[in-house]
Design a protein around this motif. Structure first.
Motif, PDB file in Angstrom:
ATOM      1  N   VAL A   1       0.839  -1.199   0.000  1.00  0.00           N
ATOM      2  CA  VAL A   1       0.000   0.000   0.000  1.00  0.00           C
ATOM      3  C   VAL A   1       0.876   1.252   0.000  1.00  0.00           C
ATOM      4  CG1 VAL A   1      -1.680   1.334   1.338  1.00  0.00           C
ATOM      5  CG2 VAL A   1      -1.946  -1.148   1.114  1.00  0.00           C
ATOM      6  N   LEU A   2       1.937   1.249   0.809  1.00  0.00           N
ATOM      7  CA  LEU A   2       2.857   2.396   0.843  1.00  0.00           C
ATOM      8  C   LEU A   2       3.581   2.560  -0.487  1.00  0.00           C
ATOM      9  CD1 LEU A   2       4.401   1.946   4.411  1.00  0.00           C
ATOM     10  CD2 LEU A   2       2.691   3.626   3.696  1.00  0.00           C
ATOM     11  N   ALA A   3       3.955   1.445  -1.112  1.00  0.00           N
ATOM     12  CA  ALA A   3       4.654   1.520  -2.392  1.00  0.00           C
ATOM     13  C   ALA A   3       3.768   2.097  -3.484  1.00  0.00           C
ATOM     14  CB  ALA A   3       5.152   0.129  -2.795  1.00  0.00           C
ATOM     15  N   ASP A   4       2.460   1.839  -3.427  1.00  0.00           N
ATOM     16  CA  ASP A   4       1.534   2.416  -4.399  1.00  0.00           C
ATOM     17  C   ASP A   4       1.226   3.881  -4.088  1.00  0.00           C
ATOM     18  OD1 ASP A   4       1.216   0.278  -6.117  1.00  0.00           O
ATOM     19  OD2 ASP A   4      -0.468  -0.585  -5.008  1.00  0.00           O
ATOM     20  N   ARG A   5       1.325   4.268  -2.823  1.00  0.00           N
ATOM     21  CA  ARG A   5       0.858   5.595  -2.399  1.00  0.00           C
ATOM     22  C   ARG A   5       1.943   6.663  -2.528  1.00  0.00           C
ATOM     23  NH1 ARG A   5      -1.551   5.519   3.402  1.00  0.00           N
ATOM     24  NH2 ARG A   5      -3.195   4.352   2.312  1.00  0.00           N
ATOM     25  N   TYR A   6       3.238   6.303  -2.303  1.00  0.00           N
ATOM     26  CA  TYR A   6       4.309   7.299  -2.277  1.00  0.00           C
ATOM     27  C   TYR A   6       5.292   7.066  -3.419  1.00  0.00           C
ATOM     28  CZ  TYR A   6       2.525   8.187   2.416  1.00  0.00           C
ATOM     29  OH  TYR A   6       1.714   8.498   3.473  1.00  0.00           O
TER      30      TYR A   6
ATOM     31  N   LYS B   1       8.214   5.885  -5.413  1.00  0.00           N
ATOM     32  CA  LYS B   1       9.029   4.703  -5.122  1.00  0.00           C
ATOM     33  C   LYS B   1      10.510   5.048  -4.985  1.00  0.00           C
ATOM     34  CE  LYS B   1       5.631   1.747  -7.396  1.00  0.00           C
ATOM     35  NZ  LYS B   1       4.661   2.856  -7.539  1.00  0.00           N
ATOM     36  N   ARG B   2      10.988   6.006  -5.769  1.00  0.00           N
ATOM     37  CA  ARG B   2      12.395   6.391  -5.656  1.00  0.00           C
ATOM     38  C   ARG B   2      12.686   6.951  -4.268  1.00  0.00           C
ATOM     39  NH1 ARG B   2      14.467  11.396  -7.663  1.00  0.00           N
ATOM     40  NH2 ARG B   2      16.767  11.433  -7.792  1.00  0.00           N
ATOM     41  N   ARG B   3      11.785   7.748  -3.723  1.00  0.00           N
ATOM     42  CA  ARG B   3      11.971   8.309  -2.387  1.00  0.00           C
ATOM     43  C   ARG B   3      11.959   7.203  -1.328  1.00  0.00           C
ATOM     44  NH1 ARG B   3       7.539  12.500  -0.879  1.00  0.00           N
ATOM     45  NH2 ARG B   3       8.303  13.360  -2.852  1.00  0.00           N
ATOM     46  N   ILE B   4      11.060   6.231  -1.488  1.00  0.00           N
ATOM     47  CA  ILE B   4      11.018   5.099  -0.553  1.00  0.00           C
ATOM     48  C   ILE B   4      12.343   4.352  -0.569  1.00  0.00           C
ATOM     49  CG2 ILE B   4       9.967   2.845  -0.123  1.00  0.00           C
ATOM     50  CD1 ILE B   4       7.320   4.001  -1.071  1.00  0.00           C
ATOM     51  N   LEU B   5      12.894   4.121  -1.762  1.00  0.00           N
ATOM     52  CA  LEU B   5      14.125   3.344  -1.886  1.00  0.00           C
ATOM     53  C   LEU B   5      15.320   4.087  -1.296  1.00  0.00           C
ATOM     54  CD1 LEU B   5      13.626   1.816  -5.440  1.00  0.00           C
ATOM     55  CD2 LEU B   5      13.548   0.626  -3.253  1.00  0.00           C
ATOM     56  N   LEU B   6      15.346   5.397  -1.390  1.00  0.00           N
ATOM     57  CA  LEU B   6      16.426   6.152  -0.749  1.00  0.00           C
ATOM     58  C   LEU B   6      16.421   5.919   0.764  1.00  0.00           C
ATOM     59  CD1 LEU B   6      16.213   9.511  -2.725  1.00  0.00           C
ATOM     60  CD2 LEU B   6      18.204   7.994  -2.620  1.00  0.00           C
ATOM     61  N   PHE B   7      15.230   5.880   1.353  1.00  0.00           N
ATOM     62  CA  PHE B   7      15.122   5.611   2.792  1.00  0.00           C
ATOM     63  C   PHE B   7      15.491   4.160   3.108  1.00  0.00           C
ATOM     64  CE2 PHE B   7      12.290   3.449   5.792  1.00  0.00           C
ATOM     65  CZ  PHE B   7      12.735   3.983   6.996  1.00  0.00           C
ATOM     66  N   SER B   8      14.907   3.219   2.371  1.00  0.00           N
ATOM     67  CA  SER B   8      15.066   1.799   2.730  1.00  0.00           C
ATOM     68  C   SER B   8      16.488   1.305   2.487  1.00  0.00           C
ATOM     69  CB  SER B   8      14.059   0.944   1.949  1.00  0.00           C
ATOM     70  OG  SER B   8      14.272   1.039   0.553  1.00  0.00           O
TER      71      SER B   8
ATOM     72  N   PRO C   1       8.472  -4.400  -2.214  1.00  0.00           N
ATOM     73  CA  PRO C   1       7.474  -4.021  -3.228  1.00  0.00           C
ATOM     74  C   PRO C   1       7.840  -2.744  -3.972  1.00  0.00           C
ATOM     75  CG  PRO C   1       6.624  -3.617  -1.021  1.00  0.00           C
ATOM     76  CD  PRO C   1       7.895  -4.394  -0.864  1.00  0.00           C
ATOM     77  N   ALA C   2       8.490  -1.783  -3.282  1.00  0.00           N
ATOM     78  CA  ALA C   2       8.892  -0.552  -3.966  1.00  0.00           C
ATOM     79  C   ALA C   2       9.945  -0.847  -5.025  1.00  0.00           C
ATOM     80  CB  ALA C   2       9.435   0.453  -2.947  1.00  0.00           C
ATOM     81  N   ARG C   3      10.912  -1.689  -4.689  1.00  0.00           N
ATOM     82  CA  ARG C   3      11.973  -2.010  -5.641  1.00  0.00           C
ATOM     83  C   ARG C   3      11.456  -2.832  -6.812  1.00  0.00           C
ATOM     84  NH1 ARG C   3      15.138  -6.152  -4.644  1.00  0.00           N
ATOM     85  NH2 ARG C   3      14.653  -5.995  -2.420  1.00  0.00           N
ATOM     86  N   GLN C   4      10.580  -3.799  -6.512  1.00  0.00           N
ATOM     87  CA  GLN C   4      10.028  -4.636  -7.583  1.00  0.00           C
ATOM     88  C   GLN C   4       9.209  -3.804  -8.563  1.00  0.00           C
ATOM     89  OE1 GLN C   4      10.368  -8.020  -8.043  1.00  0.00           O
ATOM     90  NE2 GLN C   4      11.647  -8.391  -6.267  1.00  0.00           N
ATOM     91  N   SER C   5       8.332  -2.959  -8.046  1.00  0.00           N
ATOM     92  CA  SER C   5       7.448  -2.194  -8.921  1.00  0.00           C
ATOM     93  C   SER C   5       8.149  -0.984  -9.536  1.00  0.00           C
ATOM     94  CB  SER C   5       6.196  -1.749  -8.162  1.00  0.00           C
ATOM     95  OG  SER C   5       6.531  -1.080  -6.965  1.00  0.00           O
ATOM     96  N   PHE C   6       9.253  -0.516  -8.943  1.00  0.00           N
ATOM     97  CA  PHE C   6      10.001   0.608  -9.504  1.00  0.00           C
ATOM     98  C   PHE C   6      10.663   0.235 -10.832  1.00  0.00           C
ATOM     99  CE2 PHE C   6      13.825   3.536  -9.313  1.00  0.00           C
ATOM    100  CZ  PHE C   6      13.108   4.680  -9.623  1.00  0.00           C
ATOM    101  N   VAL C   7      10.907  -1.060 -11.049  1.00  0.00           N
ATOM    102  CA  VAL C   7      11.523  -1.494 -12.301  1.00  0.00           C
ATOM    103  C   VAL C   7      10.681  -1.065 -13.498  1.00  0.00           C
ATOM    104  CG1 VAL C   7      12.250  -3.497 -13.657  1.00  0.00           C
ATOM    105  CG2 VAL C   7      12.703  -3.426 -11.202  1.00  0.00           C
ATOM    106  N   SER C   8       9.360  -1.241 -13.409  1.00  0.00           N
ATOM    107  CA  SER C   8       8.499  -0.866 -14.531  1.00  0.00           C
ATOM    108  C   SER C   8       8.512   0.642 -14.756  1.00  0.00           C
ATOM    109  CB  SER C   8       7.065  -1.347 -14.287  1.00  0.00           C
ATOM    110  OG  SER C   8       6.502  -0.700 -13.163  1.00  0.00           O
ATOM    111  N   GLU C   9       8.709   1.426 -13.696  1.00  0.00           N
ATOM    112  CA  GLU C   9       8.768   2.878 -13.858  1.00  0.00           C
ATOM    113  C   GLU C   9      10.069   3.315 -14.526  1.00  0.00           C
ATOM    114  OE1 GLU C   9       7.867   5.159 -10.434  1.00  0.00           O
ATOM    115  OE2 GLU C   9       5.932   4.166 -10.065  1.00  0.00           O
ATOM    116  N   MET C  10      11.114   2.530 -14.375  1.00  0.00           N
ATOM    117  CA  MET C  10      12.375   2.871 -15.025  1.00  0.00           C
ATOM    118  C   MET C  10      12.393   2.476 -16.495  1.00  0.00           C
ATOM    119  SD  MET C  10      15.336   2.036 -12.190  1.00  0.00           S
ATOM    120  CE  MET C  10      14.684   0.422 -11.744  1.00  0.00           C
ATOM    121  N   VAL C  11      11.820   1.310 -16.845  1.00  0.00           N
ATOM    122  CA  VAL C  11      12.009   0.775 -18.200  1.00  0.00           C
ATOM    123  C   VAL C  11      10.744   0.781 -19.040  1.00  0.00           C
ATOM    124  CG1 VAL C  11      13.890  -0.684 -17.373  1.00  0.00           C
ATOM    125  CG2 VAL C  11      11.571  -1.634 -17.508  1.00  0.00           C
ATOM    126  N   GLY C  12       9.563   0.929 -18.444  1.00  0.00           N
ATOM    127  CA  GLY C  12       8.325   0.848 -19.212  1.00  0.00           C
ATOM    128  C   GLY C  12       7.910  -0.591 -19.457  1.00  0.00           C
TER     129      GLY C  12
END
Length: 449
Positions: free
Chosen positions: A90-95, A97-104, A145-156
């Motif tokens: 839920v957090l990965a969908d709401r915020y 993802k790049r910002r989440i990954l910097l923290f995590s 979940p942020a890292r897994q779903s961030f892949v699609s945001e980087m490559v389409g």
């Protein structure tokens, strides 16, 4: 076994421009700058992570002399994913993802440094390892979940499957180096230096994330804050057989079939009586097979459910064969195909689930996927560790393989009915062959427009 048109004669999803050489290349997604930065940082941090994993398992075994204690450590690291994994989605969908990954990623590095300080100072106790393992698990609840779903945001979407496969190749490449380096460090200067290098390795992904160009990302629409988002994600998965059954299958594989820290430490210590260096060598052999499997997956242009079920069944069979291997070298050689087929299960399930999911739901779906895949470890690891302690490493390893094989057979039968096919035996030039033939038209396995 040959197959006719059936459960997965069509891919889950294929890219519109997949026929061009540019899109088909094994490393095609590395042409994207943001993904190159992500990939490069991950090589460094993944190597450190593998060093820490091997060192952690060996340290716990040294401190306690118990395979069950290794299982408890593994369980504590993955328990938060089981308890809170869906909230991480839920957090990965709401915020962002790049910002989440910097923290995590920063938090994961701090955990590694804390373990290094405790070990190098000579104050390390097993409960310290348990605590750090649990804290790592808490960070992973959001990071995964942020890292897994961030892949699609980087490559389409066109490069998603290739990028997922290269991520696995990246992870397994690090697995070739990390265990070997960890074994040398443990034997020469002690465990603390391996933990220190792991903590410092997280500077690499942090730098990569900071250097990315946000304008070149493909961000998905973020749902507003509101009640019921967790239930919405569960309902979404429950209504789609192409999502729920692959997730169920990887849940059984992750719970019972991927307990290698327990089995490899037990085989090294109790069955073949070798040291930390050889334990690292066994992990390297598995990584070599996994890397080969990842590169083969990167070349494939489609994702087939048949491959997932077949690979899971073969994975279980290979584990049983390794469990009864009479000699060290036969056991060691079997780890290569086990790594290759296990990686095929992981990549095929991951890409199938991502490609069949609408972008705005991907964080929640992938959190469920990861919760089931790695969150089952707190259940499976203590059971497998107890079996290994009580009845020996061979019984523990064989049990994991048999459970995986049974799950693959069951889910395979359910999927054939869900997509409207049935097995049929035919004769071809005097030889029997099995085919899958349709009962009724196959439902679409692509996300809704």
């Amino acid at each position: 076994m040959s197959t006719g048109p059936g459960a997965d004669s069509a891919p889950v999803r294929t890219a519109t421009h997949d026929t061009t050489a540019e899109r088909r290349g094994t490393f095609s997604s590395l042409r994207i700058r943001n993904y190159r930065l992500f990939f490069t940082g991950a090589i460094v941090s993944n190597t450190g992570t593998w060093m820490a994993r091997i060192t952690q398992d060996w340290l716990v075994l040294t401190l306690t002399g118990s395979s069950a204690a290794v299982g408890i450590t593994t369980a504590l690291q993955f328990l938060p994913m089981l308890l809170f994994g869906l909230y991480g989605g839920v957090l990965a969908d709401r915020y962002p993802k790049r910002r989440i990954l910097l923290f995590s990623q920063g938090a994961l590095g701090l955990c590694g440094l804390a373990l290094a300080v405790l070990t190098l100072s000579g104050h390390i106790q097993v409960w310290h390892v348990y605590l750090v393992a649990f804290l790592l698990g808490m960070v992973t609840v959001v990071d995964n979940p942020a890292r897994q779903s961030f892949v699609s945001e980087m490559v389409g979407p066109e490069q998603l499957r290739n990028a997922v496969s290269l991520n696995s190749a990246n992870f397994q490449s690090a697995r070739l180096v990390g265990p070997a380096v960890a074994g040398l460090l443990i034997a020469s200067v002690g465990s603390g230096w391996a933990f220190l290098l792991n903590g410092l390795s997280f500077f690499a992904p942090l730098i990569g994330l900071l250097l990315m160009r946000p304008a070149e990302l493909h961000p998905s629409a973020r749902p507003p804050r509101g009640k019921g988002q967790l239930r919405e994600g569960l309902r979404y998965v429950a209504g789609r057989p192409e999502l729920i059954w692959p997730i169920v299958l990887v849940g059984f594989v992750g719970t019972f079939g991927f307990n290698f820290p327990i089995w490899l430490t037990a085989f090294s210590d109790d069955v073949f009586h070798v040291g930390a260096g050889t334990y690292g060598f066994l992990n390297t052999l598995m990584a070599a097979g996994s890397l080969a499997g990842a590169l083969l997956a990167a070349k494939r242009g489609s994702t087939r459910l048949r491959v997932l079920v077949g690979a899971a069944a073969l994975f279980g069979v290979l584990e049983v064969l390794a469990a009864v291997a009479p000699s060290f070298w036969l056991f060691a050689l079997l780890l290569v195909p086990i790594g290759m087929v296990g990686l095929t299960v992981n990549v095929t399930a991951n890409s199938a689930v991502q490609l069949a999911t609408d972008p705005e739901m991907r964080g929640r779906v992938m959190s469920l996927y990861m919760m089931v895949f790695v969150g089952g470890t707190p259940i499976g690891a203590p059971i497998v560790g107890w079996l290994t302690d009580e009845y020996g490493a061979r019984v523990g390893f064989a049990t994991g393989g048999l459970m995986t094989l049974a799950a693959a057979a069951t889910v395979g039968l359910i999927l054939t009915r869900a997509v409207g096919v049935k097995p049929r035996l035919r004769w071809h030039h005097g030889h029997p062959r099995f085919h899958l033939v349709r009962r009724h038209p196959e439902p679409a396995l692509e996300p809704a427009a």
